[in-house]
Write a protein that holds these residues in place. Structure first.
Motif, PDB file in Angstrom:
ATOM      1  N   GLY A  19       0.811  -1.217   0.000  1.00  0.00           N
ATOM      2  CA  GLY A  19       0.000   0.000   0.000  1.00  0.00           C
ATOM      3  C   GLY A  19       0.844   1.265   0.000  1.00  0.00           C
ATOM      4  N   ILE A  20       2.168   1.141  -0.195  1.00  0.00           N
ATOM      5  CA  ILE A  20       3.041   2.319  -0.179  1.00  0.00           C
ATOM      6  C   ILE A  20       2.620   3.282  -1.294  1.00  0.00           C
ATOM      7  CG2 ILE A  20       4.843   1.268  -1.637  1.00  0.00           C
ATOM      8  CD1 ILE A  20       6.932   2.682   0.180  1.00  0.00           C
ATOM      9  N   VAL A  64       0.144   2.537  14.443  1.00  0.00           N
ATOM     10  CA  VAL A  64       0.016   1.554  15.532  1.00  0.00           C
ATOM     11  C   VAL A  64       1.063   0.453  15.421  1.00  0.00           C
ATOM     12  CG1 VAL A  64      -2.400   1.787  16.213  1.00  0.00           C
ATOM     13  CG2 VAL A  64      -1.805   0.338  14.249  1.00  0.00           C
TER      14      VAL A  64
END
Ligand SMILES: C[S@@+](CC[C@H](N)C(=O)[O-])C[C@H]1O[C@@H](n2cnc3c(N)ncnc32)[C@H](O)[C@@H]1O
Length: 308
Positions: A19-20, A64
């Motif tokens: 997802g970069i 996170v």
């Protein structure tokens, strides 16, 4: 203001992640305008490629995933430097090369060591030799991505490339002593943003349970839409818009200006499995560059606001 007046070439950070947004940075930069006087927040920082290229003066990057945050903090503190990365990879590369591509690969030894120590250099090693740049942890928080099955992975040219990427981030962090890297849920980060600040958002796809460090679902996506649109800060949200089968109904929760671009992604290694996806950028109206002023998507992007 210390922001660049043009982005000549998008730079790639050392950590790869699914997802970069490397390829979408010019599109994002060309469509948003912000005076850069407040703080830039990136609550789903991932690799950090978007904010690192926009290079605002004050920024809070959070996620996170503790290993992403630790990695950039380690560069900030000098625990990880380009030279240490070179020494480390030059020592580890032959160990990997001398083991088979199967479950007896040295990769799995590093993986075990990383799961015991959370060493940022081991994290870099794994993320650059794993299967497809995946980032995945089991329910106990242990990294469990398999090997890419290429024992000769760390050739001298790749080591130099990674060292240069670390060096770029090292220089960037030295130039921006006010940047902070925080381990935080998106809601805690966004709640700190005020009028005059800007938030770039790139949450995970809904209901992909095997990715990243935590799951992302409709409840979280709805909460995100509510708190961001209730905030006084400006924002831009990256999200898939549509593919050949369907449109993303979640976009209805957002009321900003929607800009779109075609994006291709690969399924597996084969070139013929190229799938088209339309990507959206939803921007708070005050931060959207008027359509007539958006620069064409070349590598040399003038960034009207970030870079004024
Ligand atoms: C799509 S990736 C971001 C990719 C990033 N824009 C890039 O280009 O590298 C989404 C990120 O959100 C993080 N994430 C998932 N749930 C989160 C949460 N509740 N709060 C903050 N970050 C979260 C993941 O760990 C992951 O790094």
């Amino acid at each position: 203001m210390s922001l660049p007046s043009a982005m000549y070439r998008v730079k790639v950070p050392p950590i790869k992640i699914q997802g970069i947004k490397t390829k979408l940075v010019p599109f994002i930069a060309a469509n948003i305008t912000w005076d850069g006087n407040g703080t830039y927040y990136e609550p789903f920082m991932g690799s950090g490629v978007v904010g690192f290229n926009l290079a605002p003066e004050r920024a809070v990057f959070s996620d996170v995933n503790p290993h992403l945050v630790n990695f950039y903090r380690a560069i900030q503190s000098g625990e990880v430097t380009a030279w240490k990365v070179r020494d480390y990879l030059e020592e580890e590369a032959p160990k990997l090369a001398h083991t088979p591509a199967d479950k007896h690969s040295y990769y799995y030894e590093v993986r075990e060591r990383f799961n015991a120590t959370a060493n940022p250099l081991d994290f870099l090693f794994l993320q650059r030799s794993n299967f497809n740049g995946m980032m995945r942890f089991n329910s106990s928080g242990l990294y469990n991505v398999p090997f890419c099955r290429k024992p000769e992975r760390f050739k001298p040219a790749l080591i130099t490339k990674i060292v240069n990427q670390v060096h770029w981030v090292e220089k960037l962090l030295a130039r921006h002593p006010q940047w902070q890297f925080q381990l935080a849920d998106f809601s805690d980060t966004i709640n700190c943003a005020e009028a005059g600040d800007f938030i770039y958002l790139d949450p995970p796809y809904i209901d992909r349970h095997d990715e990243y460090f935590s799951t992302w679902d409709h409840g979280k996506a709805d909460l995100l839409a509510r708190i961001v649109q209730g905030s006084d800060a400006g924002y831009a949200l990256s999200m898939w818009h549509s593919n050949e089968y369907r449109e993303n109904s979640h976009l209805e929760s957002w009321s900003g200006e929607v800009r779109t671009t075609e994006h291709f992604y690969h399924v597996g290694a084969s070139e013929k499995n190229r799938n088209a996806m339309t990507e959206a950028l939803v921007i708070s109206p005050a931060n959207a560059v008027p359509l007539d002023d958006v620069q064409p998507l070349t590598q040399r992007v003038k960034c009207p606001g970030f870079c004024s």
